[in-house]
Design a protein around this motif. Structure first.
Motif, mmCIF file in Angstrom:
data_model
loop_
_atom_site.group_PDB
_atom_site.id
_atom_site.type_symbol
_atom_site.label_atom_id
_atom_site.label_comp_id
_atom_site.label_asym_id
_atom_site.label_seq_id
_atom_site.Cartn_x
_atom_site.Cartn_y
_atom_site.Cartn_z
ATOM 1 N N VAL A 437 56.885 -47.364 86.773
ATOM 2 C CA VAL A 437 58.318 -47.066 86.721
ATOM 3 C C VAL A 437 58.774 -46.604 88.101
ATOM 4 C CG1 VAL A 437 60.119 -45.662 85.679
ATOM 5 C CG2 VAL A 437 58.210 -46.483 84.286
ATOM 6 N N VAL A 438 59.772 -47.295 88.646
ATOM 7 C CA VAL A 438 60.338 -46.950 89.956
ATOM 8 C C VAL A 438 61.739 -46.390 89.725
ATOM 9 C CG1 VAL A 438 61.030 -47.827 92.202
ATOM 10 C CG2 VAL A 438 59.007 -48.781 91.062
ATOM 11 N N ARG A 439 61.960 -45.122 90.108
ATOM 12 C CA ARG A 439 63.257 -44.477 89.923
ATOM 13 C C ARG A 439 64.096 -44.633 91.188
ATOM 14 N NH1 ARG A 439 59.388 -41.513 87.352
ATOM 15 N NH2 ARG A 439 59.895 -40.549 85.320
ATOM 16 N N GLU A 440 65.328 -45.107 91.007
ATOM 17 C CA GLU A 440 66.280 -45.220 92.111
ATOM 18 C C GLU A 440 67.604 -44.649 91.620
ATOM 19 O OE1 GLU A 440 66.426 -49.259 93.550
ATOM 20 O OE2 GLU A 440 64.295 -49.570 93.173
ATOM 21 N N THR A 474 56.458 -53.986 86.514
ATOM 22 C CA THR A 474 57.251 -52.920 87.126
ATOM 23 C C THR A 474 58.584 -52.811 86.407
ATOM 24 O OG1 THR A 474 56.246 -53.374 89.267
ATOM 25 C CG2 THR A 474 58.276 -52.062 89.263
ATOM 26 N N HIS A 476 62.269 -50.959 87.086
ATOM 27 C CA HIS A 476 63.142 -50.236 88.004
ATOM 28 C C HIS A 476 64.260 -49.576 87.200
ATOM 29 C CE1 HIS A 476 61.597 -51.728 91.915
ATOM 30 N NE2 HIS A 476 61.202 -52.771 91.174
ATOM 31 N N ARG A 478 67.769 -47.555 87.824
ATOM 32 C CA ARG A 478 68.730 -47.261 88.874
ATOM 33 C C ARG A 478 69.986 -46.653 88.267
ATOM 34 N NH1 ARG A 478 67.387 -52.803 89.722
ATOM 35 N NH2 ARG A 478 65.826 -53.084 91.388
ATOM 36 N N GLU A 491 65.690 -52.659 85.016
ATOM 37 C CA GLU A 491 65.206 -53.990 85.375
ATOM 38 C C GLU A 491 63.709 -54.069 85.116
ATOM 39 O OE1 GLU A 491 64.839 -56.947 89.281
ATOM 40 O OE2 GLU A 491 65.900 -55.024 89.416
ATOM 41 N N ASP A 492 63.259 -55.160 84.489
ATOM 42 C CA ASP A 492 61.830 -55.341 84.232
ATOM 43 C C ASP A 492 61.353 -56.634 84.879
ATOM 44 O OD1 ASP A 492 61.747 -57.706 82.239
ATOM 45 O OD2 ASP A 492 63.180 -56.357 81.280
ATOM 46 N N SER A 493 60.046 -56.749 85.037
ATOM 47 C CA SER A 493 59.429 -57.954 85.604
ATOM 48 C C SER A 493 58.784 -58.782 84.494
ATOM 49 C CB SER A 493 58.376 -57.571 86.646
ATOM 50 O OG SER A 493 57.368 -56.754 86.052
#
Length: 557
Positions: A437-440, A474, A476, A478, A491-493
């Motif tokens: 999980v990427v936090r933006e 991954t 994301h 946002r 957003e997912d991959s």
């Protein structure tokens, strides 16, 4: 005290609802009545099918007769046209083909003699048609004749049916006439079609005032119906035997099923008697259960006053553990039930085959192999255990809903970034094995909303993103500000979606997951929360194989 009173009433209701042994006789009567109704319905259905198929055979006979009539008519028309185009043909005069008296005075060379002395006479189209019709009628039984309302030959005068048919053809311009009627006590398909006047007809008929194109006569054909019925007699016999066999087989199957139903009802009656005994024991323990329930209610009220957000992780773990335990034995019981269903399905197929072959020994052997006694003894226990397990799951889910307080959450300014973080913590067990999980998250103002319901939207989007990733990928997350509002993206991959799936993705109960793996309500509920309750928007961007992006926009005011 109110809780205890409610619990007591619940047990009293359950106790009074249990049937007694008196229901066994009624159950047997019910099974016999159902069997009788099914047998009568089956016989009515078989009889109706037989009558309908018999009617279809009769229609086939009439259709075949009509086809034969049309073929015979066309044959005579073709013969007549061939002779007419050639102005007639000369044949040797004989008793079989004497000179045509009607041509005397109309044709200058009705009779000619060859140098060798042979006497040849002219056969015109009508003369030739009569002879061909007579000979073919003797060969195949199909009666054909020329007829007209104004005939030259008296023998061509129409009978009553032909006169009526000629009226419809000559006077009213209909193409043909047909019906089934009797000739000399035998049933025929009668067919009459107009015979237009051609230029070749004028030498004989000009004196009657005929003109080319007039309809002044017809060819009448009569096809015997009995011969065609005889041809279809094997099908009629097969129809009788097939319907008789189906009726008998159905009655045998209904009898077997009625017997099994009667036995099952008797088993249920005995089981109800056992439950009544258990009810008496349960009533004796009622006070202890009420005291325990009161303690649980008090503990539950204390939990409601505690910090829900601080304990949600432990609650989620506990809920998972409590749900997995009953689901484990429910799943096990379903496996056993699946085996029983397969055995019963095989038994029914064997019974049907044995009924068709009229083999009672095979039927009895199949019933013995199915071990119905053990199934009848084991089924009630399996169902009761499964019902209790699902009841535990229902109570757990209801408790979780009460704890969350979704329906009671008031609108208030909320930090949605904090809400996203708390939601990530709650669903982390669903995410950590599937994605990084990427936090933006950008800076956001407070948003007037229903925080618990927005968190529910976050949860649905995050879980869907994890489920869209097949192995490991991954996600994301946002956030940011837009004109008049704030936005969030997940957003997912994963595998992405086609255009067709995107058109339906927010519809209730729509899901691309296998049956039993999803309800199809998550995105529908999220759409309702964002659009209907908060006046926002929810959008999706996706391509197959390139993942998906869900974006929600909420107004700040």
């Amino acid at each position: 005290m109110q809780e205890r009173s409610n619990m007591a009433r619940k047990y009293q209701y359950r106790g009074s609802a249990l049937p007694t042994n008196d229901s066994s006789a009624a159950g047997g009567l019910s099974a016999r009545l159902v069997g009788l109704v099914l047998a009568l319905a089956w016989l009515v259905a078989a009889g109706t099918s037989y009558v309908w198929n018999l009617g279809q055979l009769d229609q086939r006979v009439e259709a075949l007769a009509l086809s034969h009539a049309r073929v015979a008519h066309q044959k005579h028309v073709d013969y007549r046209a061939w002779v007419a185009k050639r102005g007639g043909v000369y044949v040797e005069a004989s008793d079989m083909t004497p000179p045509n008296p009607l041509l005397e005075g109309l044709v200058s060379e009705r009779d000619i003699f060859t140098p060798s002395g042979r006497h040849l006479t002219l056969v015109n189209p009508a003369y030739m048609s009569r002879q061909v019709m007579e000979e073919s009628g003797r060969a195949d039984g199909i009666l054909s004749r020329l007829t007209s309302l104004d005939p030259i030959r008296a023998e061509n005068k129409p009978d009553a049916w032909e006169a009526a048919a000629l009226e419809s053809v000559e006077r009213r311009g209909e193409a043909h006439a047909q019906s089934v009627s009797l000739i000399d006590g035998r049933e025929y398909l009668r067919y009459l079609e107009a015979l237009p006047v051609t230029q070749a007809c004028m030498p004989c008929h000009e004196q009657q005032g005929y003109k080319v194109g007039d309809v002044r006569g017809a060819i009448a054909v009569a096809v015997p119906m009995q011969a065609l019925r005889d041809d279809l007699a094997p099908e009629r016999t097969q129809l009788v035997w097939s319907h008789a066999g189906a009726a008998l087989g159905g009655l045998v199957l209904i009898m077997v099923l009625t017997t099994l139903l009667s036995r099952a009802e008797a088993q249920i009656a005995r089981r109800n008697a056992d439950l009544a005994t258990a009810r008496d024991a349960a009533l004796a323990d009622k006070q202890r259960i009420e005291d325990s329930h009161a303690t649980l209610v008090q503990t539950h009220q204390q939990l409601l006053q505690s910090d829900k957000l601080a304990s949600i992780g432990k609650l989620a773990a506990g809920v998972a553990h409590e749900i997995n335990n009953p689901l484990a034995f429910v799943t096990s019981n379903l496996g056993a039930l699946e085996g029983y269903t397969r055995r019963l399905t095989e038994l029914i197929a064997t019974c049907e085959a044995a009924a068709d072959k009229r083999d009672p020994e095979a039927l009895l052997a199949a019933i013995a192999d199915a071990d119905l006694t053990y199934i009848r003894e084991d089924l009630p226990g399996l169902l009761q255990e499964s019902r209790e397990g699902l009841g535990r799951v229902t109570r757990i889910v209801h408790s979780l809903k009460d704890f969350s307080g979704v329906d009671q959450t008031p609108r208030q300014p909320a930090d949605l970034n904090a809400g996203m973080e708390s939601t990530l913590a709650v669903v982390w067990n669903e995410l950590k094995y599937k994605a990084r999980v990427v936090r933006e998250l950008g800076e956001l103002p407070l948003v007037d909303c229903l925080p618990a319901e927005i968190n529910q939207v976050f949860m649905n989007l995050l879980i869907n993103a994890a489920q869209a990733i097949e192995e490991h990928g991954t996600i994301h997350v946002r956030s940011g500000c837009a004109t008049g509002g704030v936005w969030f993206e997940v957003e997912d991959s994963g595998v992405g979606m086609s255009d067709d799936v995107k058109r339906h993705v927010f519809e209730p109960f729509f899901t691309t997951r296998p049956v039993g793996k999803g309800t199809g309500l998550g995105l529908s509920i999220s759409y309702d929360i964002v659009v209907e309750k908060h006046g926002g928007r929810i959008e999706v961007t996706s391509e197959p194989g390139k993942g998906s992006v869900f974006r929600i926009w909420l107004p700040v005011g």
